[in-house]
Design an enzyme around this catalytic site. Structure first.
Site, short mmCIF file in Angstrom:
data_model
loop_
_atom_site.label_atom_id
_atom_site.label_comp_id
_atom_site.label_asym_id
_atom_site.label_seq_id
_atom_site.Cartn_x
_atom_site.Cartn_y
_atom_site.Cartn_z
N HIS A 149 0.85 6.24 1.72
CA HIS A 149 1.66 7.17 2.52
C HIS A 149 2.66 7.95 1.67
O HIS A 149 3.08 9.04 2.05
CB HIS A 149 2.44 6.40 3.60
CG HIS A 149 1.58 6.00 4.77
ND1 HIS A 149 0.37 6.57 5.04
CD2 HIS A 149 1.81 5.10 5.75
CE1 HIS A 149 -0.13 6.02 6.13
NE2 HIS A 149 0.72 5.12 6.59
N HIS A 206 -5.69 3.60 -2.06
CA HIS A 206 -7.05 3.92 -1.64
C HIS A 206 -7.40 5.29 -2.21
O HIS A 206 -6.82 6.30 -1.81
CB HIS A 206 -7.10 3.94 -0.10
CG HIS A 206 -8.47 4.14 0.47
ND1 HIS A 206 -8.73 4.04 1.81
CD2 HIS A 206 -9.65 4.44 -0.11
CE1 HIS A 206 -10.02 4.26 2.03
NE2 HIS A 206 -10.59 4.52 0.88
N GLU A 219 -8.46 0.22 -3.36
CA GLU A 219 -9.35 0.26 -2.19
C GLU A 219 -10.34 1.38 -2.41
O GLU A 219 -9.94 2.49 -2.81
CB GLU A 219 -8.54 0.56 -0.92
CG GLU A 219 -7.76 -0.61 -0.42
CD GLU A 219 -7.03 -0.25 0.88
OE1 GLU A 219 -7.32 0.79 1.48
OE2 GLU A 219 -6.15 -1.01 1.26
N HIS A 271 -3.91 -4.68 7.62
CA HIS A 271 -4.06 -3.54 8.53
C HIS A 271 -3.22 -3.75 9.79
O HIS A 271 -3.44 -4.68 10.55
CB HIS A 271 -5.52 -3.28 8.95
CG HIS A 271 -5.72 -1.84 9.34
ND1 HIS A 271 -6.12 -0.88 8.44
CD2 HIS A 271 -5.52 -1.21 10.50
CE1 HIS A 271 -6.17 0.28 9.05
NE2 HIS A 271 -5.82 0.12 10.30
N GLY A 313 1.06 -1.43 4.35
CA GLY A 313 1.50 -0.11 3.93
C GLY A 313 2.42 0.56 4.92
O GLY A 313 3.62 0.74 4.66
N ARG A 320 -9.52 7.88 -1.79
CA ARG A 320 -10.49 8.34 -0.79
C ARG A 320 -11.40 9.40 -1.39
O ARG A 320 -11.00 10.12 -2.31
CB ARG A 320 -9.77 8.90 0.43
CG ARG A 320 -9.00 7.84 1.22
CD ARG A 320 -8.49 8.41 2.53
NE ARG A 320 -9.55 8.55 3.49
CZ ARG A 320 -9.78 7.70 4.49
NH1 ARG A 320 -8.99 6.66 4.68
NH2 ARG A 320 -10.78 7.90 5.30
N ASN A 322 0.85 -1.19 0.00
CA ASN A 322 0.00 0.00 0.00
C ASN A 322 0.90 1.25 0.00
O ASN A 322 1.69 1.45 0.93
CB ASN A 322 -0.91 -0.02 1.24
CG ASN A 322 -1.88 1.15 1.26
OD1 ASN A 322 -1.49 2.29 1.03
ND2 ASN A 322 -3.13 0.87 1.54
N GLU A 356 -10.82 -9.69 2.67
CA GLU A 356 -9.62 -9.25 3.36
C GLU A 356 -9.99 -9.09 4.84
O GLU A 356 -10.79 -8.21 5.20
CB GLU A 356 -9.09 -7.92 2.81
CG GLU A 356 -7.84 -7.45 3.57
CD GLU A 356 -7.17 -6.23 2.95
OE1 GLU A 356 -7.29 -6.01 1.73
OE2 GLU A 356 -6.51 -5.49 3.71
N THR A 382 -7.00 6.69 9.40
CA THR A 382 -6.89 5.58 8.46
C THR A 382 -8.18 4.77 8.59
O THR A 382 -9.02 5.07 9.44
CB THR A 382 -5.64 4.72 8.75
OG1 THR A 382 -5.56 3.67 7.78
CG2 THR A 382 -5.66 4.12 10.14
N THR A 383 -8.35 3.75 7.73
CA THR A 383 -9.58 2.97 7.77
C THR A 383 -9.77 2.33 9.14
O THR A 383 -8.89 1.64 9.63
CB THR A 383 -9.53 1.87 6.68
OG1 THR A 383 -9.12 2.46 5.47
CG2 THR A 383 -10.88 1.22 6.51
N ARG A 391 -7.40 12.81 -0.18
CA ARG A 391 -6.37 13.41 0.69
C ARG A 391 -4.96 12.93 0.36
O ARG A 391 -3.99 13.57 0.69
CB ARG A 391 -6.67 13.12 2.16
CG ARG A 391 -6.53 11.67 2.55
CD ARG A 391 -6.61 11.49 4.04
NE ARG A 391 -7.96 11.64 4.54
CZ ARG A 391 -8.38 11.04 5.66
NH1 ARG A 391 -7.56 10.29 6.37
NH2 ARG A 391 -9.62 11.18 6.06
N HIS A 392 -4.84 11.77 -0.30
CA HIS A 392 -3.50 11.34 -0.72
C HIS A 392 -3.50 10.91 -2.18
O HIS A 392 -3.05 11.66 -3.04
CB HIS A 392 -2.89 10.29 0.23
CG HIS A 392 -3.82 9.24 0.75
ND1 HIS A 392 -4.59 8.47 -0.06
CD2 HIS A 392 -4.08 8.84 2.02
CE1 HIS A 392 -5.29 7.63 0.67
NE2 HIS A 392 -5.02 7.83 1.94
N1 PXP Z 1 -5.88 -3.08 4.01
C1 PXP Z 1 -6.81 -2.10 4.04
C2 PXP Z 1 -8.19 -2.43 3.56
C3 PXP Z 1 -6.49 -0.80 4.47
O1 PXP Z 1 -7.44 0.16 4.47
C4 PXP Z 1 -5.17 -0.53 4.87
C5 PXP Z 1 -4.80 0.86 5.32
O2 PXP Z 1 -4.90 1.75 4.28
C6 PXP Z 1 -4.23 -1.56 4.81
C7 PXP Z 1 -4.61 -2.83 4.40
C8 PXP Z 1 -2.80 -1.35 5.18
O3 PXP Z 1 -2.72 -1.06 6.53
P1 PXP Z 1 -1.31 -0.60 7.13
O4 PXP Z 1 -0.98 0.71 6.50
O5 PXP Z 1 -1.59 -0.51 8.59
O6 PXP Z 1 -0.32 -1.66 6.78
#
Ligand code: PXP
Length: 267
Positions: A10, A43, A70, A190, A212, A45, A7, A151, A100-101, A49-50
């Site tokens: 960032h 993602h 996403e 996540h 990510g 959004r 991901n 997921e 974040t989500t 924002r990013h």
């Molecule tokens: N999976 C999903 C659905 C997410 O929303 C995120 C965060 O954007 C991630 C995975 C990755 O999470 P992390 O950045 O904590 O590794």
């Protein structure tokens, strides 16, 4: 073999901090691919924002592994996904005020709308995944709504204190079994990092992890390519050591999804 989706949101967050052109998420995607990423996850959004529309369009044209978009159920984002046709879309909940989500998509809500969105995405040739909490009811609804994959939200495990860590891992393992019983591909993500990823990568038939924050954080010190190499190495070793059946591989952003039916084990 277990797959890693990197991901890169960032990277775009850093660019947006100065509203300039660098660092470009496209450069990040290329570095991640060179490090062995099986997928690039972004993602889009609702507040942009990013990651923005330009990023998604250009990543769709340049990413050679799997582009995983996403997305929320917002009408304009769904239209973009249908037009852009990423290899995979992961439906996530979205709140403007969150950092974040937070939490998985609640599939007990808006069931008809979700099922219709899944159908439209699948008709466009997109492989569709649901980001949900590791709950039986959510998994069962995902199965009935036609999702190709689930997921599992690993935030509960990632944030668990040591006294409840085993319980949280057990919850993920049980949920993984339900996902497979419903015939869906098993993904997770996540809060996973270099220290906590091994037990999750070792869950039977775990096919894909989306990571990510930990990878981009490590990239500041060792570079993104190396950060991806290191994460992939840990995941593959964990999956091999677990002595569990290996999942079917799924990759490619060329419009055709390539399925590798042979297990890597024993080769
Ligand atoms: N999976 C999903 C659905 C997410 O929303 C995120 C965060 O954007 C991630 C995975 C990755 O999470 P992390 O950045 O904590 O590794």
């Amino acid at each position: 073999m277990i797959e890693l989706g990197v991901n890169i949101d960032h990277v775009a967050t850093l660019r947006q901090a100065r509203r300039t052109y660098e660092p470009d998420p496209l450069w990040a995607a290329m570095e991640a691919e060179l490090g062995g990423a099986d997928g690039i996850t972004v993602h889009l959004r609702e507040d942009r924002r990013h990651i923005n529309d330009r990023d998604v369009q250009l990543l769709r044209q340049t990413v050679q592994c799997k582009l995983n978009l996403e997305m929320s159920l917002a009408a304009d984002v769904v239209e973009i996904a249908i037009k852009t046709k990423p290899a995979q879309a992961t439906l996530v909940p979205e709140k403007r005020e969150e950092i974040t989500t937070e939490g998985g998509l609640d599939l007990t809500q808006n069931q008809e709308h979700v099922a219709e969105t899944v159908r439209r995405l699948k008709d466009a040739g997109v492989f569709v995944s649901a980001f949900i909490d590791p709950d039986e009811i959510q998994i069962s609804i995902a199965g009935s709504q036609g999702f190709d994959a689930v997921e599992l939200h690993t935030g509960g495990y990632a944030n668990a204190s040591s006294d409840v860590l085993d319980e949280q891992l057990h919850r993920l393992k049980r949920a993984g079994q339900w996902v497979r019983e419903h015939g869906m591909r098993l993904h997770a993500g996540h809060g996973l990092n270099y220290r906590n990823v091994t037990p999750v990568a070792g869950i039977p038939l775990m096919a894909e992890l989306n990571i990510g924050h930990a990878i981009v954080s490590r990239a500041i010190f060792v570079g993104l390519r190396e950060a991806v190499v290191e994460m992939k190495r840990i995941m593959v070793a964990a999956a091999a050591a677990s002595e569990q059946p290996q999942p079917v591989a799924l990759s490619g952003n060329s419009g055709i999804l390539h399925y590798e039916r042979k297990s890597q084990r024993g080769k």
